[in-house]
Design a protein around this motif. Structure first.
Motif, PDB file in Angstrom:
ATOM      1  N   ASN A   1       0.744  -1.227  -0.113  1.00 49.56           N
ATOM      2  CA  ASN A   1       0.019  -0.137  -0.183  1.00 49.56           C
ATOM      3  C   ASN A   1       0.873   1.265  -0.116  1.00 49.56           C
ATOM      4  O   ASN A   1       1.424   1.656   0.973  1.00 49.56           O
ATOM      5  CB  ASN A   1      -0.858   0.040   1.243  1.00 49.56           C
ATOM      6  CG  ASN A   1      -1.675   1.280   1.359  1.00 49.56           C
ATOM      7  OD1 ASN A   1      -2.177   1.952   0.351  1.00 49.56           O
ATOM      8  ND2 ASN A   1      -2.338   1.680   2.521  1.00 49.56           N
TER       9      ASN A   1
ATOM     10  N   LYS B   1     -10.789   4.490   2.312  1.00 42.05           N
ATOM     11  CA  LYS B   1     -10.337   5.457   1.376  1.00 42.05           C
ATOM     12  C   LYS B   1     -10.845   6.915   1.344  1.00 42.05           C
ATOM     13  O   LYS B   1     -11.873   7.144   1.881  1.00 42.05           O
ATOM     14  CB  LYS B   1     -10.872   4.886  -0.043  1.00 42.05           C
ATOM     15  CG  LYS B   1     -10.614   3.378  -0.248  1.00 42.05           C
ATOM     16  CD  LYS B   1     -11.224   3.035  -1.633  1.00 42.05           C
ATOM     17  CE  LYS B   1     -11.465   1.508  -1.846  1.00 42.05           C
ATOM     18  NZ  LYS B   1     -12.058   1.104  -3.055  1.00 42.05           N
ATOM     19  N   ARG B   2      -9.884   7.981   1.012  1.00 42.22           N
ATOM     20  CA  ARG B   2     -10.267   9.184   1.083  1.00 42.22           C
ATOM     21  C   ARG B   2      -9.981   9.884  -0.327  1.00 42.22           C
ATOM     22  O   ARG B   2      -8.978   9.410  -0.683  1.00 42.22           O
ATOM     23  CB  ARG B   2      -9.611   9.966   2.293  1.00 42.22           C
ATOM     24  CG  ARG B   2     -10.117   9.575   3.671  1.00 42.22           C
ATOM     25  CD  ARG B   2      -9.342  10.334   4.700  1.00 42.22           C
ATOM     26  NE  ARG B   2      -9.737   9.854   6.001  1.00 42.22           N
ATOM     27  CZ  ARG B   2      -8.910   8.890   6.656  1.00 42.22           C
ATOM     28  NH1 ARG B   2      -7.963   8.126   6.098  1.00 42.22           N
ATOM     29  NH2 ARG B   2      -9.550   8.458   7.973  1.00 42.22           N
TER      30      ARG B   2
ATOM     31  N   LEU C   1     -12.472   8.603  -5.995  1.00 46.50           N
ATOM     32  CA  LEU C   1     -12.630   7.751  -4.697  1.00 46.50           C
ATOM     33  C   LEU C   1     -12.689   6.475  -5.682  1.00 46.50           C
ATOM     34  O   LEU C   1     -12.099   5.550  -5.490  1.00 46.50           O
ATOM     35  CB  LEU C   1     -13.926   8.179  -4.211  1.00 46.50           C
ATOM     36  CG  LEU C   1     -13.871   7.228  -2.612  1.00 46.50           C
ATOM     37  CD1 LEU C   1     -12.738   7.510  -1.802  1.00 46.50           C
ATOM     38  CD2 LEU C   1     -15.376   7.240  -1.960  1.00 46.50           C
TER      39      LEU C   1
ATOM     40  N   LEU D   1      -9.553   4.731  -6.659  1.00 42.18           N
ATOM     41  CA  LEU D   1      -8.725   4.105  -5.684  1.00 42.18           C
ATOM     42  C   LEU D   1      -9.210   2.641  -5.489  1.00 42.18           C
ATOM     43  O   LEU D   1     -10.436   2.358  -5.319  1.00 42.18           O
ATOM     44  CB  LEU D   1      -8.744   4.764  -4.290  1.00 42.18           C
ATOM     45  CG  LEU D   1      -8.242   6.255  -4.343  1.00 42.18           C
ATOM     46  CD1 LEU D   1      -8.795   7.024  -2.787  1.00 42.18           C
ATOM     47  CD2 LEU D   1      -6.953   6.246  -4.258  1.00 42.18           C
TER      48      LEU D   1
ATOM     49  N   THR E   1      -2.854  -1.842  -3.462  1.00 39.84           N
ATOM     50  CA  THR E   1      -3.565  -0.749  -3.557  1.00 39.84           C
ATOM     51  C   THR E   1      -3.170  -0.069  -5.002  1.00 39.84           C
ATOM     52  O   THR E   1      -2.118   0.001  -4.971  1.00 39.84           O
ATOM     53  CB  THR E   1      -3.591   0.436  -2.665  1.00 39.84           C
ATOM     54  OG1 THR E   1      -2.544   0.829  -2.143  1.00 39.84           O
ATOM     55  CG2 THR E   1      -4.406  -0.243  -1.286  1.00 39.84           C
TER      56      THR E   1
ATOM     57  N   VAL F   1      -5.515  11.982  -1.569  1.00 40.61           N
ATOM     58  CA  VAL F   1      -5.945  10.675  -1.818  1.00 40.61           C
ATOM     59  C   VAL F   1      -5.246   9.769  -0.723  1.00 40.61           C
ATOM     60  O   VAL F   1      -4.136   9.997  -0.638  1.00 40.61           O
ATOM     61  CB  VAL F   1      -6.055   9.944  -3.213  1.00 40.61           C
ATOM     62  CG1 VAL F   1      -6.889  10.788  -4.230  1.00 40.61           C
ATOM     63  CG2 VAL F   1      -4.376   9.937  -3.827  1.00 40.61           C
ATOM     64  N   ARG F   2      -6.145   8.876  -0.335  1.00 39.86           N
ATOM     65  CA  ARG F   2      -5.399   8.178   0.709  1.00 39.86           C
ATOM     66  C   ARG F   2      -6.199   6.882   0.684  1.00 39.86           C
ATOM     67  O   ARG F   2      -7.381   6.840   0.914  1.00 39.86           O
ATOM     68  CB  ARG F   2      -5.262   8.801   1.979  1.00 39.86           C
ATOM     69  CG  ARG F   2      -4.696   8.203   3.159  1.00 39.86           C
ATOM     70  CD  ARG F   2      -4.650   9.078   4.374  1.00 39.86           C
ATOM     71  NE  ARG F   2      -3.851   8.416   5.446  1.00 39.86           N
ATOM     72  CZ  ARG F   2      -2.522   8.381   5.482  1.00 39.86           C
ATOM     73  NH1 ARG F   2      -2.011   9.129   4.663  1.00 39.86           N
ATOM     74  NH2 ARG F   2      -1.956   7.789   6.581  1.00 39.86           N
ATOM     75  N   VAL F   3      -5.360   5.810   1.170  1.00 39.45           N
ATOM     76  CA  VAL F   3      -5.964   4.605   1.561  1.00 39.45           C
ATOM     77  C   VAL F   3      -5.218   3.826   2.884  1.00 39.45           C
ATOM     78  O   VAL F   3      -4.011   3.730   2.716  1.00 39.45           O
ATOM     79  CB  VAL F   3      -5.914   3.467   0.185  1.00 39.45           C
ATOM     80  CG1 VAL F   3      -6.350   2.100   0.824  1.00 39.45           C
ATOM     81  CG2 VAL F   3      -6.306   4.133  -0.969  1.00 39.45           C
TER      82      VAL F   3
END
Lengths: 321, 233
Positions: free
Chosen positions: A53, A74-75, A82, A85, A102, A118-120
């Motif tokens: 990730n 997820k963001r 979104l 992702l 990811t 973006v973030r996971v």
């Protein structure tokens, strides 16, 4: 390949009761939470989880239950992003591995998005006996309660390992590392971060840091090798009979306090100084600049080697029965 | 909205596939179980089936009545159990699968998977609000490439640091150590150069970037070993 039954079970209907319709305005961004349960068939031996990730944190928590649970958050600034992702889940029953990775799909449409937006984040609950392999980037990497070791790699992100049995290998470029309660062979490598080792036991401990300090407390490993270029090394632990303990730095100070039944000691500094603490008698300085001596009595003395080219070497030993 | 209505709505999305016979066995049995208790869906299936039959597009696939009698009892029970699943199960069967299960792996995985998704909006944090948003559609890709380049710069910085120490330290090393150091470093440099070249040609390839990082780490380890131990008595 065995074709095994794919069993589905009902989840509480309330699980979706709080679902809110996706929406977005200039003050909000989208968050999606996915919880996944993976239940291998009884004939499948799950040996490892492999996580990659680069978009956020990874946390792996051992538990006394079969099956693996994922909690993924997820963001993204909008729903379209979104949807880009992706979390790939690849169970391989023959190899006994669950691979989770990811990815951020790059679309062709002209949509301005900052990567930082973006973030996971992935949290995994796995059976304790499963080995862990994980790669992160800027995100944190944490593993706790596992019993078959872990291999962890991060760049900027910190690495935290607690209560793990088995071989643990950690590598980070800029992140700090903290390993606590590890029973097994430990290898920790950092380029610019500090490294904290506490309550480490097992056959071997190897730690290497370029610019950063290494603090090792309550260590009880048979072989220890800690090396820094610029940072200090501080070691507090027990020197086991027949063990080898090598603490070396180019410019940092080497500070060592150990309990031991018997030890053979060698300490050296070219441009700094060697400072044995009170109670260590019988040390002699050889013509090549090394301080040599022995401590205690025993058939299999531990070997203690310490050096710092430009820093100080400070050490003290206490007698153990 | 009641759970029954929710389930009805979700099941209805599977009815056409059911009539077409394209549902897998698990979902087909579940739908059959639902049809026993839902007059609306049964009517819709019946109407659709009549239409399909009238069009003559499907062969008659019904088993013989004798065969059916033998297995019906067992199937009825199984289908009733499947039909009793909650809404999430129906949602999963008919709708959004947010995870990518690569290569149809689940079909042969022997691993069952359940999924729940919650979506909602949360306030944007001040740090994110202050973040500059790039104008280019390729910004994400470029940011990723930039991050890899920054990591390489970190490694190069450590390598440069250690090389400069080695230049000052080598005067203290024995000739054989100097020779071994030069030979080994030349080999490592060549390997790093090859990896760097690959990385330049494949700027978005994570595996290549990882291999280059691995080469840098080996070089750092080697240089550090040399400067820390090279002058040991």
């Amino acid at each position: 390949m065995k074709l095994l039954a794919l069993l589905m079970a009902a989840l509480p209907a309330a699980a979706l009761a709080d679902t809110a319709p996706p929406g977005l305005d200039e003050e909000g961004f989208m968050v999606e939470r996915d919880n996944v349960e993976i239940a291998p068939a009884k004939t499948v031996h799950l040996g490892a989880v492999d996580l990659d990730n680069r978009l956020g944190d990874i946390v792996v928590i051992g538990r006394d239950q079969p099956g693996v649970s994922l909690a993924v958050v997820k963001r993204a600034p909008d729903e379209a992003t979104l949807d880009r992702l992706k979390v790939n889940l690849v169970p391989d029953p023959e190899a006994g591995v669950i691979k989770i990775s990811t990815a951020l799909l790059i679309g062709t449409e002209a949509r301005p998005i900052a990567a930082g937006q973006v973030r996971v984040d992935i949290k995994v609950y796995a059976p304790r006996e499963v080995a862990v392999q994980a790669r992160a980037w800027n995100g944190k990497l944490g593993v706790t309660g596992m019993e078959s070791g872990a291999t962890l790699l991060a760049h900027d992100g910190d690495i935290v390992v607690t209560n793990v049995k088995g071989p643990v290998t950690t590598t980070s470029t800029r992140g700090r590392q903290s390993l606590t309660g590890v029973s097994g062979v430990v290898s920790a490598d950092d380029t610019f971060g500090d490294l904290a080792l506490e309550q480490i036991s097992g056959a071997g401990l190897a730690a290497r840091v370029h610019r950063g300090n290494v603090t090792a407390t309550r260590v009880r490993s048979q072989t220890v090798s800690i090396t820094t270029t610029w940072g200090d090394i501080e070691f507090h632990g027990e020197l086991l009979a027949g063990g080898r303990y090598e603490l070396r730095s180019f410019h940092g100070n080497v500070i060592m306090h150990g309990g031991v039944a018997a030890a053979r000691i060698e300490a050296w500094s070219r441009d700094g100084m060697v400072q044995p603490e009170a109670g260590l008698s019988g040390l002699m300085r050889a013509r090549d600049g090394r301080w040599l001596g022995s401590f205690g009595n025993g058939d299999a003395p531990a070997v203690l080697l310490m050096s710092s080219t430009a820093g100080r070497v400070i050490f003290g030993l206490t007698a153990l029965p | 909205m009641s759970k029954a209505m929710d389930a009805h709505r979700d099941v209805s999305k599977l009815l056409d596939e059911y009539v077409d016979g394209t549902l897998d066995d698990l979902r087909a049995r579940a739908v059959r179980g639902h049809l026993r208790g839902c007059a609306d869906c049964s009517a819709r299936v019946e109407a659709t089936t009549r239409l399909v039959e009238a069009a003559g597009e499907l062969p008659d696939l019904d088993p013989s009545s004798g065969l059916w009698t033998k297995i019906a009892a067992g199937l009825d029970e199984d289908e009733a159990r499947l039909a009793a699943h909650g809404r999430v199960w129906w949602w999963w069967q008919g709708l959004g699968r947010r995870f990518a299960f690569v290569g149809g792996a689940l079909a042969v995985a022997g691993m069952a998977v359940w999924l729940v998704a919650l979506r909602g909006r949360v306030p944007l944090g001040p740090s994110l609000q202050a973040m500059k948003i790039p104008a280019s559609p390729q910004a994400l890709y470029e940011d990723a490439v930039h991050e890899v380049a920054r990591a390489q710069a970190d490694y190069q910085s450590a390598v440069g640091d250690l090389r400069s120490i080695a230049v000052g330290e080598r005067v203290h090393w024995k000739p054989e150590i100097q020779k071994a150091f030069d030979e080994n470093l030349a080999a490592i440099d060549a390997a790093v150069a090859r990896q760097s070249d690959l990385a330049r040609k494949n700027p978005g390839d994570v595996a290549v970037a990882d291999a280059l990082a691995d080469s840098y780490r080996k070089e750092i380890d080697f240089l550090q070993e040399a400067v820390v131990r090279g002058d040991l008595p």
